[in-house]
Motif scaffolding. Sequence first.
Motif, mmCIF file in Angstrom:
data_model
loop_
_atom_site.group_PDB
_atom_site.id
_atom_site.type_symbol
_atom_site.label_atom_id
_atom_site.label_comp_id
_atom_site.label_asym_id
_atom_site.label_seq_id
_atom_site.Cartn_x
_atom_site.Cartn_y
_atom_site.Cartn_z
ATOM 1 N N ASP A 211 0.859 -1.186 0.000
ATOM 2 C CA ASP A 211 0.000 0.000 0.000
ATOM 3 C C ASP A 211 0.895 1.237 0.000
ATOM 4 N N PRO A 212 0.509 2.263 -0.772
ATOM 5 C CA PRO A 212 1.344 3.473 -0.773
ATOM 6 C C PRO A 212 1.333 4.193 0.570
ATOM 7 N N THR A 230 5.647 -0.305 0.327
ATOM 8 C CA THR A 230 5.006 0.566 -0.658
ATOM 9 C C THR A 230 5.150 -0.114 -2.024
ATOM 10 N N GLU A 232 6.672 0.839 -4.549
ATOM 11 C CA GLU A 232 8.058 0.981 -5.041
ATOM 12 C C GLU A 232 8.973 -0.087 -4.446
ATOM 13 N N THR A 259 -1.678 -1.487 -10.947
ATOM 14 C CA THR A 259 -1.612 -2.467 -9.854
ATOM 15 C C THR A 259 -1.861 -3.887 -10.378
#
Length: 360
Positions: A211-212, A230, A232, A259
């Motif tokens: 999740d960001p 995250t 990334e 996603t």
Amino acid sequence: MKAAVLNAIGDDKLELRDDVTTVDPGPGEVRIRVRATGICHSDLSAMDGTLPALAPGIVGHEGAGEVVEVGSAVTSLVPGDHVVVSFVPPCGACNACVRGQPHLCGVHAIQAFMNPRFKAGAQPLFGFAGLGTFAEELVVPWQGAVKIDKDVPWEIGALTACGVLTGVGAVINTAKVEPGAKVVVIGCGGVGISVIQGAKVAGAAMIVAVDPLVEKHEVAKRFGATHATTPEGLQELNAQLTGSEGFDYTFDVVGAPVTIRSAFDVARRGGTVVVVGAGRGDAMVQFSAQELFLHEKRILGSFYGSADIRRDYTRLLDLWKAGRLDIEGMISRRITLNEINDGLQALRGGTMIRQVVNFE
Ligand code: CXF
Ligand code: ZN
């Protein structure tokens, strides 16, 4: 009665009215007094046009309540019964139902787009997904009202109706995750947290939450995630945890091309990618013709947890009673219907797992 009305698609607020009425129950329908409803991201998606919905109408599709009136042909429910309501009441007779895929029954969904379920004064109002739980009462086919034990709190029943069923069902019914599996879950809202809980129940060895919002990482771990990152950081974790071979099961619980693509990329060859997120009709995802055959990744859609509501609501509530699903812990905030616009705004903020509207 009181209800929160969506006047037009694109509105970011609902209008609270107290002159709303339901249609009268037909012979096979029941009237339900809503006692609790969750606010699901799909309600925002109905409001902003991401998901198909008609306005003016009433959104809300995750609820539990008490039966107050039954149609003349209803034999399985009586006033006073406590029920979880479903936006896919299986008709029992169509090809999908007969084939054993009652979650794909389209009979009620089609009706929902043809027949308004409410009125405000003389103005007909549609019910989102054939429900409309942001109202004090609603009328549904008897097949969409599943009786639950009276000692189940309303809010537990309500969250079971959509978020918990969609998430846990995606793991248990759609993917059939087996003990020891390495799992990735992209998106940690109410459904994502339910996927994490489902993976834990299924015995997954590794559950990576993505999740960001870093605030959600600790939350995800509380519900069973073994790792959190995250977007990334996902490839780095893939390298650490699988030697970059990829994970056995990856769940997209966002529904965005980026996603879904990322869920595909971190699945191992022969692994399973499950698309749970409810995305836009015009959002396209790209795969090369070669990678689809060469890596033999299985891409599975998962609608409504591939569930049989009569079997699965009870199964989920049994898991909850046994302490193996934490549904209370998913409730970030409790509000009243008067505070619905504040609840919708808080959900847009991204940190809420589930907010519950409690009715008198
Ligand atoms: C949605 C799917 C489309 C209809 C309404 C509910 N699922 C979960 O929120
Ligand atoms: Zn939902």
